[in-house]
Design an enzyme around this catalytic site. Structure first.
Site, short mmCIF file in Angstrom:
data_model
loop_
_atom_site.label_atom_id
_atom_site.label_comp_id
_atom_site.label_asym_id
_atom_site.label_seq_id
_atom_site.Cartn_x
_atom_site.Cartn_y
_atom_site.Cartn_z
N LEU A 111 -6.60 -1.46 -1.04
CA LEU A 111 -7.81 -0.81 -0.50
C LEU A 111 -7.54 -0.01 0.77
CD1 LEU A 111 -10.37 -3.70 -1.08
CD2 LEU A 111 -9.95 -1.68 -2.50
N GLN A 112 -6.37 -0.11 1.33
CA GLN A 112 -5.94 0.65 2.51
C GLN A 112 -6.98 0.63 3.63
OE1 GLN A 112 -5.89 3.01 -0.48
NE2 GLN A 112 -3.84 2.49 -1.08
N CYS A 113 -7.57 -0.55 3.88
CA CYS A 113 -8.55 -0.74 4.95
C CYS A 113 -9.80 0.13 4.76
CB CYS A 113 -7.94 -0.49 6.33
SG CYS A 113 -6.58 -1.59 6.72
N ALA A 114 -10.10 0.51 3.53
CA ALA A 114 -11.25 1.37 3.27
C ALA A 114 -12.00 0.94 2.01
CB ALA A 114 -10.78 2.81 3.15
N PRO A 115 -12.49 -0.30 1.96
CA PRO A 115 -13.16 -0.75 0.74
C PRO A 115 -14.38 0.09 0.38
CG PRO A 115 -13.47 -2.35 2.50
CD PRO A 115 -12.46 -1.35 2.98
#
Length: 101
Positions: A56-60
């Protein structure tokens, strides 16, 4: 532009983001159909020495918007010093990983 256009040529890959390179930043998020993202990232790292981010690369919230929640994507982030040869290497690696997993 070279990375995005090359990714679109690989069968079974979905690239996320604007179609027009002028409306993008130097990030390419993608998924390989029916492939485990963690395995893809692992193979890119171990077999081809290509670093990437997975999940999710810190971007859910962003992943909910593009329909990739909860798995996320694999992401390449290019920088000023990346070369065309490195982009070709990444494209070749993704193509080979597609066949491996």
């Amino acid at each position: 532009r070279m990375l995005i256009e090359g990714m679109k040529q690989i069968e079974g890959i979905e690239v996320y983001g604007p179609e027009d390179a002028e409306n993008r930043i130097a990030i390419c998020s993608f998924r390989l159909q029916k492939k485990d993202l963690a395995q893809v990232a692992y193979l890119l790292d171990r077999e081809f020495e290509i670093m990437c981010r997975v999940g999710l690369q810190c971007a859910p919230a962003a992943h909910r918007t593009i329909g990739t929640f909860p798995q996320g994507t694999v992401r390449f982030s290019l920088g000023y010093f990346n070369t065309e040869d490195e982009v070709r290497k990444a494209l070749n690696a993704v193509s080979k990983v597609r066949e491996m997993t």
